[in-house]
Design an enzyme around this catalytic site. Structure first.
Site, short mmCIF file in Angstrom:
data_model
loop_
_atom_site.label_atom_id
_atom_site.label_comp_id
_atom_site.label_asym_id
_atom_site.label_seq_id
_atom_site.Cartn_x
_atom_site.Cartn_y
_atom_site.Cartn_z
N CYS A 33 16.20 39.91 49.35
CA CYS A 33 15.78 38.54 49.59
C CYS A 33 14.26 38.42 49.71
O CYS A 33 13.59 39.38 50.08
CB CYS A 33 16.38 38.04 50.90
SG CYS A 33 18.12 38.33 51.05
N ARG A 72 12.30 40.76 42.69
CA ARG A 72 13.02 41.53 43.71
C ARG A 72 14.53 41.40 43.57
O ARG A 72 15.27 42.14 44.18
CB ARG A 72 12.61 41.05 45.09
CG ARG A 72 11.14 41.28 45.39
CD ARG A 72 10.74 40.54 46.64
NE ARG A 72 11.47 41.04 47.79
CZ ARG A 72 11.00 41.93 48.64
NH1 ARG A 72 9.80 42.42 48.47
NH2 ARG A 72 11.72 42.34 49.65
N TRP A 87 19.80 37.10 48.36
CA TRP A 87 20.63 38.12 47.71
C TRP A 87 21.85 38.22 48.61
O TRP A 87 21.76 38.67 49.75
CB TRP A 87 19.84 39.42 47.69
CG TRP A 87 20.53 40.60 47.14
CD1 TRP A 87 21.36 41.46 47.79
CD2 TRP A 87 20.44 41.09 45.80
NE1 TRP A 87 21.78 42.44 46.95
CE2 TRP A 87 21.23 42.24 45.73
CE3 TRP A 87 19.75 40.67 44.66
CZ2 TRP A 87 21.38 42.99 44.57
CZ3 TRP A 87 19.89 41.41 43.51
CH2 TRP A 87 20.69 42.55 43.46
N ASN A 100 15.44 37.40 56.31
CA ASN A 100 15.83 38.63 55.60
C ASN A 100 16.35 39.60 56.66
O ASN A 100 15.82 39.64 57.77
CB ASN A 100 14.63 39.30 54.93
CG ASN A 100 14.17 38.56 53.70
OD1 ASN A 100 14.82 37.60 53.26
ND2 ASN A 100 13.07 39.01 53.13
N GLY A 101 17.33 40.41 56.29
CA GLY A 101 17.87 41.37 57.25
C GLY A 101 19.33 41.02 57.55
O GLY A 101 19.96 40.24 56.84
N GLU A 125 14.66 61.58 36.35
CA GLU A 125 13.98 60.29 36.27
C GLU A 125 14.28 59.58 34.94
O GLU A 125 14.50 58.38 34.90
CB GLU A 125 12.46 60.51 36.48
CG GLU A 125 11.59 59.28 36.37
CD GLU A 125 11.90 58.18 37.38
OE1 GLU A 125 12.71 58.39 38.30
OE2 GLU A 125 11.33 57.08 37.22
N LYS A 185 16.11 55.96 34.63
CA LYS A 185 15.53 54.80 33.94
C LYS A 185 16.54 54.16 33.01
O LYS A 185 16.70 52.95 32.99
CB LYS A 185 14.28 55.20 33.13
CG LYS A 185 13.05 55.56 33.93
CD LYS A 185 12.33 54.38 34.56
CE LYS A 185 12.79 54.07 35.94
NZ LYS A 185 12.23 54.73 37.08
N GLU A 207 19.37 52.42 34.96
CA GLU A 207 19.10 51.20 35.72
C GLU A 207 18.70 50.01 34.87
O GLU A 207 18.98 48.88 35.24
CB GLU A 207 18.08 51.44 36.85
CG GLU A 207 16.72 51.88 36.41
CD GLU A 207 15.79 52.17 37.59
OE1 GLU A 207 16.06 51.75 38.70
OE2 GLU A 207 14.77 52.83 37.34
N HIS A 256 27.06 75.83 33.86
CA HIS A 256 27.91 75.89 35.06
C HIS A 256 28.84 74.67 35.16
O HIS A 256 29.37 74.39 36.22
CB HIS A 256 27.03 75.99 36.31
CG HIS A 256 26.19 77.23 36.31
ND1 HIS A 256 26.72 78.49 36.43
CD2 HIS A 256 24.86 77.40 36.14
CE1 HIS A 256 25.76 79.38 36.37
NE2 HIS A 256 24.61 78.74 36.18
N LYS A 282 13.90 45.50 44.15
CA LYS A 282 12.67 46.28 44.07
C LYS A 282 12.41 47.06 45.34
O LYS A 282 11.99 48.21 45.30
CB LYS A 282 11.50 45.34 43.75
CG LYS A 282 10.15 46.03 43.61
CD LYS A 282 10.13 46.95 42.41
CE LYS A 282 8.87 47.75 42.29
NZ LYS A 282 9.04 48.90 41.38
#
Ligand code: F6R
Length: 615
Positions: free
Chosen positions: A2, A27, A75, A101-102, A488, A492, A495, A511, A610
């Site tokens: 949010c 965000r 959100w 927020n929270g 990484e 990428k 996501e 393995h 974000k």
């Protein structure tokens, strides 16, 4: 997550609030809303909408013409995305509006109590209890009239959980109140105007001075000034930080997406991370942010890096750098796990948090835990003045500028820049020779030029992405310094292009994961001319022998791999310890172009935020 914005000043609040919400769009959110205290009417006008901020903009009517207002992008957590659940939330009388927020953990008990006292709830959210509690406190409080500020403090004291909260009241048109507990809030100080936001990027270009609230602090904001107090009414002297970022940094500047802009910014952001810190002729690094703890750093004999996601991957590269060049045993731990272990720390351990935002809840909790246990805490953080930057004993800023795209790119390479500087700094405090120090420093200085060379090949990578756009499964592989890049690269493409991908050290294939290899799987392997070249070459043979396809990231001029791989991307040769800085760029570009081909919403990937300020 949010986003909160608030404004009190001489301009129409609506303009900044809309602009601020748009800047926070990256965000991630599902609905938006705004409350403005109308001029001359002492009434709050509130409008909300589901979906994008532009829907809210289209709904806003003429009565949004005041100078005091708050707005929010939500959100969904408690209750589905809908107009009634969107913030701001108001009390029964429509006199108080809050954005939050929270998570309020005890909201059910509070709601029951308030309902019994006659309050009517309109939403399923936890936040709405704050508006009703404020109403309750202002109207009841033992029959006495108490001020908005007092009611705010009394309300906050009843909340369990986390909050960044901003409230306005039509009965108190001369103030806006804000408070924080584990959810960031920052004040922007202008001339005759004050801004508040959950993220500085909302106010880039509008203000130069910012003040970060700390936990359990409230800000009493007037048009022309502010006071910060603790919940126990103690006035706080707050440091004002200068906001270096300019408006252009927070705009797309002709690129179709922030992510592409930020990938292309890397030669510059990398050079900015080095600026003033690299003493080439002395073969060492100068890190001003560590000066205060220089002596303690000479005595540390262990480093634990704590971080999440992409920042965790840069930490893994850092582990190789710090062990090889500084000679300090280093471990890297996902911050979300660290906080639930029983970490064995002592005064000779440094716990290093790596975080772009400086607000990631898990990383922050890990640092607090480390502090509690007496370890030296350090930070590699991008956002100046953020919570992790403030709470660590010392640290180094990345100076990457605002990273707006949800998928982290330039922050990663800036973190690697700082980690390389740190290895040089700590190494030269110990046994690293001047000759090696100078070699590293010279090569670090050349990295931006190599990055430019790779970026100039973006068109070739775009062609490859077109070719593989329909690919359903990827395996990313690499060893040593480029094993973290395998993780990484896979992250990428997962996501932003939503393609299942796994990252593995090449040596781990045999393995288990090799069982997956057949014609349907594409292996992206970083196989550079370095100390593990032959090992990666064997990995390529094993994949090809099982009918798999190989896209190799290889060192310029490598004709051996060129003959074997299905497709190849060349990068310039550099020191092995710095090779991750170059090898990641084609992987970022590849993920980006695949996502474009697949029609994905690149800067706002689904389900992602974000800055993850909740656990
Ligand atoms: C991935 C990404 C996330 C973040 C992670 C940590 O592209 O952006 O994985 O790296 O949430 O965030 P910070 O670095 O802000 O602590």
């Amino acid at each position: 997550m949010c986003g909160i914005v608030g404004y009190f000043g001489k301009r129409p609040a609506r303009d900044f609030l809309l602009e601020g919400l748009k800047r926070l769009e990256y965000r991630g959110y599902d609905s938006a809303g705004m409350a403005v205290l109308q001029n001359h009417k002492s009434k709050l006008a509130v409008t909300k909408s589901v979906g994008k901020v532009v829907n809210l903009e289209n709904k806003l009517k003429q009565n949004f013409n005041g100078f005091l207002g708050i707005a929010h992008t939500r959100w969904a957590t408690h209750g589905k995305p809908s107009e009634k659940n969107a913030h701001p939330h108001t009390d029964c009388g429509g006199n108080v509006a809050v954005v939050h927020n929270g998570i309020i953990e005890n909201y059910r008990e509070l709601k029951e109590m308030l309902k019994k006292r006659g309050h009517k709830f309109r939403s399923e959210t936890d936040t709405e209890v704050i508006a009703h509690l404020l109403e309750e406190e202002m109207s009841v409080s033992g029959g006495k009239n108490i001020s908005f500020e007092e009611a705010f403090v009394k309300t906050l004291k009843q909340l369990n959980g986390t909050y960044g909260v901003v409230a306005i009241s039509s009965k108190n048109p001369d103030m806006m109140l804000a408070a924080r507990l584990s959810s960031p809030l920052v004040l922007g100080i202008g001339l005759g105007e004050i801004f508040v936001a959950s993220d500085v990027s909302a106010m880039v270009g509008d203000v130069k001075r910012v003040v970060y609230l700390d936990d359990k602090e409230i800000a009493i904001i007037k048009k022309d000034g502010y006071v910060v107090k603790t919940l126990s009414n103690r006035k706080q002297e707050k440091e004002e930080h200068t906001l270096e970022w300019d408006k252009a940094a927070a705009e797309r500047g002709g690129y179709p997406h922030f992510m592409l802009k930020e990938i292309f910014e890397q030669p510059k952001s990398f050079a900015d991370a080095l600026r003033g810190r690299l003493l080439i002729k002395e073969g060492r690094a100068r890190l001003g942010g560590l000066q205060a703890v220089e002596k303690r750093l000479r005595n540390i004999n262990r480093i634990i890096i704590v971080s999440c996601g992409t920042s965790y991957h840069s930490g893994l590269v850092g582990e190789y750098m710090l062990e090889e060049y500084a000679g300090i045993p280093t471990e890297v731990e996902m911050a979300s796990e660290f906080r639930y272990r029983k970490p064995l720390l002592d005064k000779k351990t440094a716990v290093l948090a790596i975080s772009q935002s400086g607000e990631t809840a898990d990383t922050l909790a890990a640092i607090r835990e480390a502090k509690e246990k007496g370890a030296l805490t350090l930070g590699i953080v991008n956002v100046v003045g953020s919570t992790i930057a403030r709470e660590t004993d010392a640290g180094v800023y990345c100076h990457a500028g605002p990273e707006i795209a949800v998928a982290s790119t330039k922050a990663f390479t800036s973190q690697l820049a700082i980690l390389a500087l740190l290895a040089l700094y700590l190494g030269r405090q110990r046994e690293l020779s001047f000759v090696m120090g100078e070699r590293i420093a010279r090569e670090l200085n050349r990295i931006p030029e190599y990055m430019e060379k790779i970026l100039a090949r973006a068109k070739d990578i775009k062609k490859l992405a077109k070719k593989y756009a329909k690919q359903k499964h990827y395996m990313y592989l690499g060893r040593k310094y480029n094993f973290p890049n395998a993780l990484e690269g896979a992250l990428k493409i997962k996501e932003i292009a939503y393609v299942p991908a796994q990252g593995y050290p090449t040596g781990e294939m045999k393995h288990g994961p090799i069982a997956l290899i057949d014609q349907s799987v594409m292996s992206v392997i970083i196989a550079l001319k370095d100390s593990v070249y032959e090992k990666n070459l064997s990995g390529i043979e094993e994949i090809l022998a099982r009918g798999g396809k190989v896209l190799a990231v290889a060192t310029e001029g490598d004709s051996v791999i060129a003959k074997k791989a299905t497709d190849i991307i060349f990068i310039p040769k550099t020191l092995e310890m710095l090779s991750s800085l170059l090898a990641i760029i084609p992987l970022q570009l590849f993920a980006y172009f695949v996502a474009v081909e697949r029609g994905c919403d690149i800067d706002k990937p689904k389900n992602l935020a974000k800055s993850v300020t909740v656990e």
